[in-house]
Design a protein around this motif. Structure first.
Motif: not given
Length: 322
Positions: A234-258
């Motif tokens: 779980e932690l490895g997946q989160i650590s590697e995924s977070l930069p990809v999620w930021i890349d997937l955001l469109a300009p002005g896009g919003r991200i929420a993580v619980v």
């Protein structure tokens, strides 16, 4: 990933019935999404927004957000659990939104490779109620079930393999790193001495020997959390995924993580901070200076929300971006 705090009662449950062995079917066992109002406030979905739900589960958050965007064609729902995928496919029988069965890291990389981007991204890292209530999945502490704990039942590594084959040193390391367990060495030795284990109750009873006395929190809580995290990376997946999620955001896009425990929250906080701040290369602007938590009213109806922490950010629009 819920940190599972369960009131502990010593002794065996002698009143097991059929429903404790079968997968839950009644609505009372269905997953209740956490922080829905707070997530809607942070993401602020608008008609036409595209949406990526990386842990769609049984569709609780997706229904609320896609209902606001009115853009099912522009939504992608991801989950690694085959049961959740079946539920999502039944919920959206018309084939919209797109549904992907994969862990969120693999799905994120796939979408990135396809050049996709999204206005809204959500990752609810919690273990769903059906996981906890279905004893056949092996997540529950106070119920008899196999030592499984796989979110994706197609993967090979199970809790049984970790518990029954890892060395005492490796077990202690897992308990310290993923469960922050102060008695990691003692519990690891008890596990090695008590092998082989077949069920969750056998394991929880053995771990309880390291914590004599009474407690409102089951003494095996941290051990189960640690093993579950190791099984699912779980932690490895989160650590590697977070930069990809930021890349997937469109300009002005919003991200929420619980997140649901300090180890997860620490990774999310650090990733957001690393990409924000008063500097020329910042990609994010924080929407939450401190994690948002559940209010008293939600805790009455959904006590599993008590450890939920929401962090959110918006992708900065650079000059020349559309």
């Amino acid at each position: 990933m819920f940190s599972i705090f369960i009131r502990y009662k010593s002794g065996k449950n002698k009143n097991k019935n059929k429903h404790e062995q079968d997968p839950p079917r009644s609505t009372k066992h269905m997953h209740v999404p956490v922080l829905v109002a707070e997530i809607l406030a942070c993401l602020d979905p608008k008609p036409g927004d595209t949406y990526l739900d990386l842990t769609a589960g049984y569709g609780g958050h997706a229904k609320a957000i896609v209902g606001r965007t009115n853009n099912a064609d522009g939504a992608v729902l991801v989950d690694r659990d085959p049961n959740a995928i079946k539920s999502l496919q039944a919920l959206y029988a018309d084939g919209k939104p797109q549904i992907i069965q994969a862990d969120f890291l693999r799905a994120s990389r796939q979408l990135e490779a396809e050049g996709r981007s999204f206005d809204l991204i959500l990752a609810d890292l919690g273990v769903s109620s059906p996981h906890l209530n279905d004893t056949s999945r092996g997540f529950a502490i106070n119920a008899e079930g196999p030592l499984d704990m796989r979110m994706d039942t197609n993967q090979s590594l199970t809790a049984a393999e970790i518990v029954n084959t890892y060395s005492a040193d490796d077990l202690a390391d897992i308990l310290r790193r993923y469960g922050e367990e102060p008695k990691a060495n003692r519990i690891a030795n008890l596990i090695v001495q008590g092998r082989p284990f077949e069920t969750t109750s056998q394991l929880s009873q053995t771990v309880a020997k390291a914590w004599p006395g009474h407690s409102k929190i089951h003494p095996a809580t941290r051990t189960f959390q640690a093993i579950r995290i190791a099984v699912n990376d779980e932690l490895g997946q989160i650590s590697e995924s977070l930069p990809v999620w930021i890349d997937l955001l469109a300009p002005g896009g919003r991200i929420a993580v619980v997140s649901f425990h300090s180890l997860e929250d620490r990774l999310v906080k650090q990733a957001f901070q690393d990409e924000s701040g008063d500097r020329y290369d910042a990609q994010l602007e924080l929407l939450t200076k401190h994690p948002v938590v559940a209010g008293k009213e939600e805790l009455v109806t959904n006590p599993r929300a008590r450890s939920a922490k929401l962090r959110a950010a918006v992708k900065i629009k650079k000059k020349g971006m559309r």
